[in-house]
Design a protein around this motif. Structure first.
Motif, mmCIF file in Angstrom:
data_model
loop_
_atom_site.group_PDB
_atom_site.id
_atom_site.type_symbol
_atom_site.label_atom_id
_atom_site.label_comp_id
_atom_site.label_asym_id
_atom_site.label_seq_id
_atom_site.Cartn_x
_atom_site.Cartn_y
_atom_site.Cartn_z
ATOM 1 N N THR A 1 0.854 -1.184 0.000
ATOM 2 C CA THR A 1 0.000 0.000 0.000
ATOM 3 C C THR A 1 0.896 1.243 0.000
ATOM 4 N N ALA A 2 0.592 2.164 -0.896
ATOM 5 C CA ALA A 2 1.469 3.321 -1.119
ATOM 6 C C ALA A 2 1.664 4.118 0.173
ATOM 7 N N ASP A 3 2.882 4.584 0.358
ATOM 8 C CA ASP A 3 3.282 5.367 1.540
ATOM 9 C C ASP A 3 3.676 4.490 2.720
ATOM 10 N N PHE A 4 3.639 3.181 2.506
ATOM 11 C CA PHE A 4 4.089 2.240 3.543
ATOM 12 C C PHE A 4 5.193 1.375 2.923
ATOM 13 N N PRO A 5 6.368 1.999 2.702
ATOM 14 C CA PRO A 5 7.418 1.347 1.928
ATOM 15 C C PRO A 5 7.931 0.086 2.625
ATOM 16 N N ASN A 6 8.412 -0.838 1.822
ATOM 17 C CA ASN A 6 9.020 -2.071 2.356
ATOM 18 C C ASN A 6 8.091 -2.835 3.293
ATOM 19 N N MET A 7 6.800 -2.625 3.138
ATOM 20 C CA MET A 7 5.832 -3.436 3.900
ATOM 21 C C MET A 7 5.048 -4.264 2.884
ATOM 22 N N PHE A 8 5.082 -5.569 3.072
ATOM 23 C CA PHE A 8 4.316 -6.463 2.202
ATOM 24 C C PHE A 8 3.236 -7.154 3.017
ATOM 25 N N MET A 9 2.122 -7.410 2.334
ATOM 26 C CA MET A 9 1.000 -8.061 3.016
ATOM 27 C C MET A 9 0.755 -9.412 2.346
ATOM 28 N N ILE A 10 0.715 -10.471 3.122
ATOM 29 C CA ILE A 10 0.372 -11.781 2.551
ATOM 30 C C ILE A 10 -1.147 -11.923 2.610
ATOM 31 N N THR A 11 -1.745 -12.154 1.452
ATOM 32 C CA THR A 11 -3.210 -12.202 1.281
ATOM 33 C C THR A 11 -3.900 -10.965 1.868
ATOM 34 N N GLY A 12 -3.350 -9.820 1.551
ATOM 35 C CA GLY A 12 -3.956 -8.571 2.004
ATOM 36 C C GLY A 12 -5.256 -8.272 1.265
ATOM 37 N N PRO A 13 -5.963 -7.210 1.702
ATOM 38 C CA PRO A 13 -7.198 -6.819 1.028
ATOM 39 C C PRO A 13 -6.919 -6.535 -0.449
ATOM 40 N N GLN A 14 -7.873 -6.882 -1.300
ATOM 41 C CA GLN A 14 -7.775 -6.697 -2.748
ATOM 42 C C GLN A 14 -6.863 -7.711 -3.436
ATOM 43 N N SER A 15 -6.604 -8.824 -2.726
ATOM 44 C CA SER A 15 -6.019 -10.002 -3.375
ATOM 45 C C SER A 15 -7.069 -11.117 -3.249
ATOM 46 N N PRO A 16 -6.929 -12.242 -3.971
ATOM 47 C CA PRO A 16 -7.992 -13.265 -3.965
ATOM 48 C C PRO A 16 -8.270 -13.856 -2.571
ATOM 49 N N SER A 17 -7.243 -14.030 -1.792
ATOM 50 C CA SER A 17 -7.353 -14.423 -0.378
ATOM 51 C C SER A 17 -8.590 -15.249 -0.035
ATOM 52 N N VAL A 18 -9.526 -14.648 0.673
ATOM 53 C CA VAL A 18 -10.666 -15.394 1.236
ATOM 54 C C VAL A 18 -11.620 -15.967 0.186
ATOM 55 N N LEU A 19 -11.437 -15.571 -1.070
ATOM 56 C CA LEU A 19 -12.268 -16.176 -2.123
ATOM 57 C C LEU A 19 -11.562 -17.384 -2.723
ATOM 58 N N SER A 20 -10.495 -17.825 -2.077
ATOM 59 C CA SER A 20 -9.720 -18.931 -2.641
ATOM 60 C C SER A 20 -9.351 -19.932 -1.557
ATOM 61 N N ASN A 21 -8.828 -21.043 -2.016
ATOM 62 C CA ASN A 21 -8.228 -22.025 -1.117
ATOM 63 C C ASN A 21 -6.936 -21.385 -0.592
ATOM 64 N N MET A 22 -6.949 -21.006 0.690
ATOM 65 C CA MET A 22 -5.914 -20.097 1.214
ATOM 66 C C MET A 22 -4.457 -20.541 0.996
ATOM 67 N N PRO A 23 -4.104 -21.820 1.232
ATOM 68 C CA PRO A 23 -2.681 -22.149 1.067
ATOM 69 C C PRO A 23 -2.155 -21.866 -0.346
ATOM 70 N N VAL A 24 -3.025 -22.009 -1.338
ATOM 71 C CA VAL A 24 -2.595 -21.738 -2.716
ATOM 72 C C VAL A 24 -2.284 -20.250 -2.875
ATOM 73 N N SER A 25 -3.162 -19.403 -2.347
ATOM 74 C CA SER A 25 -2.928 -17.958 -2.445
ATOM 75 C C SER A 25 -1.745 -17.526 -1.581
#
Ligand code: NA7
Length: 547
Positions: free
Chosen positions: A421-445
């Protein structure tokens, strides 16, 4: 934040030790040689599966695909016992993974990250925990889960209740004794639908308080067929590959037919066959337009309502259980074991709180708006989560120039790919909002995100780039794309936690990415191949390397 001059420095801090945090640790530590620290609030690994120990808790993905695929030996050596994995078995699996890959040394348990602030001068994150740790890190990776901050509704009087009460997502480790007890379960989402049949069997009397009736399909849970498992193991690479490029991270056949192009007889026969087969086959295998065309969806919805009328013997109870106010699968699709049958038991009652909400919890039970009193010994809140963003907001996260994540996302989360998310440098989100995450089989995502992040970090190191940030314009375009895709689906037609509708005051924004796991992966890969398009990269003023 307090002075951090004498703190320990890490290349990366990972928050959470569920599927996501464990694999992220392994990648960063073993493949990239990075000094990595994981903080985990639980006393063991497992994330969601550490906390969700309510009766009947199990995963809705079939066990043979609800696992890591990164290690062939791990795939071959592990034997699931149930068609759908139950919570204790998933937790045993994750503990096995932690031991097998020697992950525990870098995980500090019983520790919640309370703050993470980006320092513009050093280009480092300053991280604080509730155990008094103060560390710096070049990267922060959130592996905090999408459904990990439980919500107990603010019902007046809970403090006065003289019995016991529990939330399904924070279940006591030594279980709850229901024998001889009068129990109330509030909520009929996944957790309610799974726990209600079990609690009904174990308790003296169960009253279910239902706000929204649900569509749910029989899971047809059983012990794993050993012949099937043998076949899976012989073809694991292909099965996992098929899952990775599929819509939902599952290797199922998807129908390409429209529900509207076949005769009523053919449609009913198809639904019946898939109802008997059980599980998500009903959703994916029937007709392609169930999730995009309301008329197609209505045919599936009416079939399920017919099943409810057939199964539930008391017509008044059946009527209360009929979902009518939202399309099928517009809220989280559910699968169950004996859910509707449970309402045929003499010791189970159903109370409709859509029309007569719970007004008060009294010392001895609950009182609804029609003046009815329900005396109970135990209350189970199966009332869900502040999903996707709630856990982020529990941490004081500040990016460039002290900008608060909570303030940035006050109108709903905005991310680039759900990974940054812009302005939060060097921060990564695993299955963050706006990724397939909860609409998928989680380990695959999760695996896709972890591998993409690790590749990106490797690229940054190879190119001597110390600070990377999502480009604001790329983020605006991704957010628009997520919203455009959601608008084409049934998801917008229900009050669901996907839209934040379960939390009073939460902005109504569809949070996961509904474009499918396969197309999403393709987009992430294209972005990487184009030199990580949409990210701005720069050198830090004072780079610091971990020893
Ligand atoms: P869910 O799916 O959010 O379900 C929560 C249930 O609790 C649902 O039936 C809600 O009704 C009900 N609820 C929520 N708040 C209230 C209040 N204030 N009063 C009465 N009833 C309420 O949570 P789960 O734990 O079942 O599942 C979460 C996810 O975990 C699941 O989707 C899987 O991905 C795994 P509503 O439908 O909002 O009217």
């Amino acid at each position: 934040m307090t002075d951090t001059t004498s703190t320990t420095h890490y290349d990366a801090v990972v928050i959470g030790a569920g599927f996501a945090g464990m694999y992220m640790l392994k990648k960063l530590r073993d493949d990239l040689g990075m000094k990595t620290q994981v903080y985990e609030r639980g006393s063991g690994v497992g994330g969601t599966w550490f906390w969700n120990r309510y009766p009947g808790a199990r995963c809705d993905s079939e066990s043979y695909i609800y696992c890591f695929s990164f290690d062939d030996d791990l795939l071959q050596e592990w034997n699931w016992s149930g068609k759908y994995p139950e919570q204790p078995e998933i937790l045993t699996y994750l503990n096995h993974v932690a031991d097998r890959f020697d992950l525990r040394n870098e995980i500090q348990f019983n520790t919640s990250v309370t703050a993470a602030h980006f320092n513009d001068d050093t280009g480092l994150w300053e991280v604080e925990t509730d155990q008094g740790d103060r560390v710096t890190a070049q990267y922060v990776v959130t592996a905090i889960g999408c459904i990990s901050t439980g919500q107990v509704p603010q019902i007046p009087g809970l403090d006065s209740f003289e019995g016991d009460w529990y939330h399904t997502g924070a279940w006591p480790h030594d279980g709850v004794e229901f024998e001889g007890k009068r129990v109330a379960v509030i909520g009929t989402g996944s957790s309610g639908v799974q726990s209600i049949p079990v609690i009904a069997r174990e308790s003296k009397h169960l009253t279910v308080f239902q706000r929204t009736p649900q569509y749910t399909i029989p899971a047809r849970h059983e012990t794993v067929d050993q012949e099937f498992l043998k076949e899976v193991k012989a073809n694991y690479t292909e099965i996992m590959q098929k899952s990775k490029v599929s819509a939902a991270g599952m290797p199922y056949e998807f129908s390409e037919k429209s529900a509207l192009e076949v005769s009523d007889e053919e449609r009913t026969a198809t639904y019946e066959a898939l109802w008997q087969k059980g599980g998500f086959n009903f959703l994916f295998g029937a007709y392609a337009d169930i999730s995009t065309d309301r008329r197609a969806n209505d045919t599936a919805a009416e079939f399920i309502r017919g099943k409810i009328r057939e199964i539930v013997k008391d017509p008044e109870t059946a009527e209360k259980l009929l979902p009518r106010d939202h399309p099928f699968a517009s809220k989280r699709a559910l699968i169950d074991t004996n859910y509707f049958d449970t309402y045929n038991r003499d010791n189970v009652d159903l109370v409709d709180i859509r029309h007569f909400p719970i007004e008060e919890i009294t010392p001895t039970g609950l009182r609804t708006a029609d003046g009815e009193e329900y005396e109970v010994d135990t209350i189970v809140f199966a009332t869900g989560y502040d999903a996707m963003t709630g856990t982020f907001f529990n941490i004081d996260i500040k990016g460039r120039e002290g900008r608060e994540l909570k303030e940035k996302w006050h109108g709903g989360p905005t991310t680039y790919l759900g990974l940054a998310t812009a302005d939060f440098p060097n921060m990564f989100m695993i299955t963050g909002p706006q990724s397939p995450s909860v609409l998928s089989n989680m380990p695959v995502s999760i695996e896709q995100h972890v591998e993409w992040i690790a590749d990106f970090v490797e690229y940054l190191r190879e190119h001597a780039i110390d600070v990377v940030d999502a480009d604001p314009q790329a983020e605006v375009e991704w957010v628009q794309h997520v919203s455009d895709i959601a608008d084409q689906t049934m998801y917008m037609l229900a009050d669901s936690w996907y839209l934040g509708a379960n939390i009073p005051g939460k902005p109504r924004v569809f949070m996961p990415y509904a474009g499918g796991v396969g197309p999403y992966r393709e987009r992430c890969d294209e972005i990487a191949a184009a030199g990580y398009e949409g990210f701005n990269m720069s050198e830090a003023k004072e780079p610091v390397l971990a020893d």
